[in-house]
Design a protein around this motif. Structure first.
Motif, PDB file in Angstrom:
ATOM      1  N   LEU A   1      15.397  29.634  64.227  1.00  0.00           N
ATOM      2  CA  LEU A   1      16.120  29.055  65.133  1.00  0.00           C
ATOM      3  C   LEU A   1      17.714  29.330  65.149  1.00  0.00           C
ATOM      4  CD1 LEU A   1      14.762  25.153  65.394  1.00  0.00           C
ATOM      5  CD2 LEU A   1      14.525  27.183  67.051  1.00  0.00           C
TER       6      LEU A   1
ATOM      7  N   GLN B   1      17.093  31.223  70.187  1.00  0.00           N
ATOM      8  CA  GLN B   1      15.910  30.841  70.644  1.00  0.00           C
ATOM      9  C   GLN B   1      15.133  32.052  71.270  1.00  0.00           C
ATOM     10  OE1 GLN B   1      16.330  27.568  72.985  1.00  0.00           O
ATOM     11  NE2 GLN B   1      14.515  27.704  74.284  1.00  0.00           N
TER      12      GLN B   1
ATOM     13  N   THR C   1       9.619  26.852  69.759  1.00  0.00           N
ATOM     14  CA  THR C   1      11.056  26.469  69.438  1.00  0.00           C
ATOM     15  C   THR C   1      11.359  25.028  69.640  1.00  0.00           C
ATOM     16  OG1 THR C   1      11.694  27.036  71.706  1.00  0.00           O
ATOM     17  CG2 THR C   1      11.943  28.885  70.005  1.00  0.00           C
TER      18      THR C   1
END
Length: 349
Positions: free
Chosen positions: A225, A229, A239
């Motif tokens: 992360l 993304q 995600t």
């Protein structure tokens, strides 16, 4: 997978040595806290720890100072981890429990539940539940305010400060509505370890341990992360679910620490920066480092606060002046943040 998806910079330092030094500092902070109080000096404390001492000395050391010396670093570790998880999940170096609505929401939940008679400081489990509900509400408020600007660190920080201000204002309203019942928690709102007993410790350490393990298990997804993304999704990471799990973990860690030590300022915001600076961006080492750094900061803040209170008592001949640990973390954190901001501004020019 993590290394293939994103080339994360890591600092070449002897990680084990750094973690070992931090561990020694945590232990030293605990020992300093044991001998920093007003009633007993180091010889009396050592006598009790060696199995001697009279009934009064044993009560002071074993029932008051020892749980306090344990609660402070563990709560600091929880806040350090919470800030590191938040900054990694949101990709925002300005994210922290204090400025994302999480800590103010947890404080509001705990204070409101106490004012309504649903919880009390003598029942830490109920306060933790109320703080968790408030923390999630605070994070939800930030989510609603930020909207589509969640990916912009600067704007998200502004919305976080706004959400925190709203929640702090609501807490002040609750305090005004029930001043008689809640007047005793004003110092706790600043951040303090006064009056911590074994009931707080028995609830804090298993709660923090569970969520700390979960945070470490999320190190891989959090590293992805941090890369962005799109890169995380290209590497096969879900995600949305990963970020949600990280946010739940951060709120839970904060909710466990707030009832124990109150709203300690800047710990969750600045400790992650120190951890990344010392241990690099690899979260499998930065997360334990953040926990130890948070424990060191809060442990030593508590010990220094006790020494300052002791000095004030000697100068003023009164025991009413007490320096809360939160005043030290907030003051030192604000100065450090100012220094970092000025250096960053100079670098941009």
């Amino acid at each position: 997978m993590v290394r293939a998806a994103c080339a994360v910079r890591t600092r070449r330092v002897p990680v084990a040595a750094v973690l070992g030094v931090l561990g020694v500092l945590v232990v030293a902070a605990g020992l300093a806290g044991l001998v920093a109080g007003r009633a007993l000096g180091a010889p009396e404390v050592w006598e009790v720890l060696s199995g001697g001492g009279d009934a009064r000395a044993r009560h002071v050391v074993l029932q008051l100072r020892l749980p306090r010396a344990l609660v402070a670093p563990v709560a600091g570790a929880a806040l350090g981890l919470a800030g590191t998880v938040l900054q990694s999940a949101l990709r925002n170096p300005l994210a922290g429990p204090e400025v994302t609505g999480v800590t103010p929401g947890a404080v509001l939940g705990a204070v409101a539940a106490t004012g309504l008679g649903l919880a009390g400081w003598e029942h830490p489990a109920a306060v933790v539940a109320a703080a968790a509900a408030g923390g999630f509400a605070g994070a939800g408020l930030l989510w609603l305010l930020a909207g589509r600007d969640q990916g912009d660190p600067a704007r998200a920080a502004v919305y976080g400060v706004l959400a925190s201000a709203v929640l702090s204002g609501l807490t002040a309203v609750v305090l005004l509505v029930a001043p008689g019942e809640l007047g005793s928690v004003v110092q706790w709102l600043v951040g303090s370890t006064e009056g911590r007993v074994w009931a707080h410790w028995n609830l804090l350490w298993p709660w923090t341990l569970v969520w700390a393990v979960l945070a470490w298990l999320l190190a891989g997804p959090l590293t992805l992360l941090r890369c962005g993304q799109e890169q995380a999704a290209a590497a096969g990471l879900a995600t949305g679910r990963a970020r949600a799990a990280a946010l739940v973990c951060a709120v839970a860690l904060t909710a466990g620490a707030v009832p124990a030590v109150g709203a300690l300022g800047f710990v969750g915001l600045l400790v992650p920066h120190l951890a990344f600076a010392v241990l690099g961006a690899e979260l499998r080492t930065a997360l334990p480092g953040a926990a130890l750094l948070g424990a060191t900061v809060v442990g030593w803040a508590d010990a220094v606060a006790q020494w300052l209170s002791r000095a004030l008592a000697a100068l003023t001949a009164t025991d009413r002046l007490v320096v809360p640990a939160g005043a030290l973390t907030t003051g030192c954190g604000a100065l450090l943040l100012l220094v970092v901001a000025r250096r960053s501004g100079g670098a941009d020019r």
